[in-house]
Write an enzyme that holds these catalytic residues in place. Structure first.
Site, PDB file in Angstrom:
ATOM      1  N   ASP A  12      52.613   2.539 -25.209  1.00 46.36           N
ATOM      2  CA  ASP A  12      53.358   3.423 -24.318  1.00 46.36           C
ATOM      3  C   ASP A  12      52.785   4.836 -24.344  1.00 46.36           C
ATOM      4  OD1 ASP A  12      55.305   4.409 -22.630  1.00 46.36           O
ATOM      5  OD2 ASP A  12      56.835   4.581 -24.189  1.00 46.36           O
ATOM      6  N   ASP A  14      51.363   7.262 -16.158  1.00 45.54           N
ATOM      7  CA  ASP A  14      52.151   6.542 -17.155  1.00 45.54           C
ATOM      8  C   ASP A  14      51.708   5.083 -17.211  1.00 45.54           C
ATOM      9  OD1 ASP A  14      54.280   6.085 -18.966  1.00 45.54           O
ATOM     10  OD2 ASP A  14      55.523   5.314 -17.335  1.00 45.54           O
TER      11      ASP A  14
END
Ligand SMILES: *[C@@H]1O[C@H](CO)[C@@H](O)[C@H](O)[C@H]1NC(C)=O
Length: 468
Positions: free
Chosen positions: A150, A350
């Site tokens: 992440d 992201d």
């Protein structure tokens, strides 16, 4: 979530069985070293799409794509709340823990639980369904764990025996600190304990035995709470002692049976920063499609074939990766919006968001232009958050060339698989949606490109043909 805590929880007999570290040679993957853009002095790990049958912790096979999209929207909502710095209320606690920022009474477990319940947890970024998966080794001897990767969060954590409050089902045994000769918990006075509030956006706490407690929360009610710890981390064939991470005793919300999460955001507790003194402040990845495999590489990269855009700093958040989107063309023609429309919102790149979010005016213009370019293709009705849908599958339809341009000349020239996403066996949709408070460059658009995050030089690079 358990509300009464087992103060004297019996030791679980769930000892981790040592399994060999599997790195880049998983049976189901091509070898990382075959990919271009990789530099031999970096650490290379195989990266799996969350819905790949080759993932060591695939999402449930019957998970409908509408659930993926609903989760993606929750990630966006929690990101928006995080940027707006709105606390969410997610009570949780651990063995006799007292929060460093509240006046907890420690009379009984229930009282402590109640006092911690009043500490608002800040929204992080929802994790799980959209996040790619790799393996990380931990402990001495090293055992291997499936971890989601992440770029939107910092602290690395994994589920830890004895799972005082709760562990979800994971692939393989849960990490047992007692079976690692190099494990140590971290005390409340350590500087790394102080650093938690910036890394997790939540206050740290202190257990009755003076062990630092972290609280990582991801919006959408996903969270992990446990003991800040250090141990030897093994990535591929490289090991590093004294890696700081969270040993999770109360864990909820990760899907797909991953053991935990690797945080790659810009923060000194992230995996990137902890490895950087040895490897350098950069990482790169190629996010594969669900039928291929890609890589996560930490450290040196081959700079040649990338086009770069500067990282932008934002007062909204200093750990996320902001960049500047400057234009989009469809079949060579710029969208019919002013150039200021692209910068009307901050833009984040992201790894865990599935669908790219664009400022509303830009999204509408893109939707119109793509629909016009595909006017011969029968339309289908909207699907969840996607409103520009067609009958057919992305691989069979003739999609227009769509290029996204970023400040400094970096570009993503999207293939059909980056532009359209198949939502069922008869329907494909434009894989973009309107943004809320931030535009997000999501992972459908990044798939099969090499993306380098060069934090040292403060730039992000894109190169085509990363892992396809
Ligand atoms: C690989 O990384 C090293 C160390 O950063 C660098 O000196 C070298 O030029 C890189 N190799 C290539 C082919 O770019």
């Amino acid at each position: 979530m358990a509300s009464i805590l087992p103060l004297l929880a019996g030791l679980s007999l769930l000892f981790a069985v040592a399994t060999p570290i599997r790195d880049v040679t998983d049976a189901c993957s091509s070898e990382v070293k075959d990919f271009q853009h990789l530099n031999g002095s970096g650490i290379h790990l195989t990266l799996h799409h969350p819905r790949s049958p080759c993932s060591p912790a695939p999402l449930p096979a019957d998970l409908p794509f509408s659930a993926v999209l609903a989760h993606d929207d929750a990630r966006i909502a929690s990101l928006a709340a995080r940027l707006a710095k709105t606390p969410s209320s997610r009570p949780t606690s651990l063995d006799g823990a007292s929060s460093s920022s509240s006046t907890a009474t420690t009379a009984t477990a229930a009282a402590v639980d109640e006092s911690l319940a009043s500490v608002p947890l800040n929204p992080g970024t929802s994790v799980g369904v959209g996040n790619y998966v790799t393996r990380m080794g931990l402990g001495t001897p090293a055992t291997s764990y499936v971890m989601v990767v992440d770029t939107g969060s910092s602290l690395t954590w994994l589920q830890c025996s004895p799972c005082l409050v709760s562990c979800h089902r994971q692939s393989g045994p849960v990490f047992n600190p007692k079976s690692s000769s190099s494990y140590a918990s971290v005390s409340c006075s350590a500087s790394q304990c102080d650093a938690l509030s910036a890394a997790t956006l939540n206050p740290s706490a202190c257990s009755s035995s003076n062990v630092c407690i972290y609280q990582a929360s991801y919006g959408d009610s996903s969270f992990s709470v446990g003991y800040l710890s250090k141990d030897t981390v093994t990535l591929g064939t490289s090991s590093m002692a004294n890696f700081y991470y969270g040993c999770g005793q109360d864990n909820e919300g990760l899907f797909g049976r991953a053991a935990g999460l690797i945080g790659l955001a810009r923060n000194k507790l992230s995996l990137l920063y902890q490895l950087a003194p040895k490897l350098g402040y950069s990482f790169s990845y190629c996010l594969p499609t669900s039928s291929s495999s890609g890589y996560l590489s930490i450290g040196a990269y081959n700079p040649g074939q990338y086009s770069y855009t500067p990282m932008v700093s934002s007062s909204l958040d200093d750990s996320l990766y902001f960049i500047k989107l400057t234009g989009i063309t469809v079949a060579g023609k710029p969208l019919a919006v002013s150039s200021s429309a692209y910068t009307s919102l901050p833009t984040i790149i992201d790894s865990g968001t599935v669908i790219t979010r664009l400022p509303t005016a830009v999204y509408s213009a893109l939707s119109k232009a793509v629909a016009a370019a595909m006017k011969g293709t029968p339309r289908a009705s909207a699907f969840s958050i996607l409103d520009t849908c067609f009958k057919g599958q992305a691989a069979q339809l003739r999609a227009p060339a769509v290029d996204m341009a970023f400040a400094g000349g970096a570009a993503l020239k999207l293939a059909a698989r980056n532009l359209l996403v198949d939502v069922d066996s008869a329907t494909t949709c434009l894989a973009f949606a309107p943004a809320r408070s931030a535009a997000i460059i999501g992972n459908t658009q990044q798939q099969t490109f090499s993306v380098v995050y060069d934090v040292k030089s403060s730039k992000i690079g894109f190169a085509a043909g990363g892992c396809s």
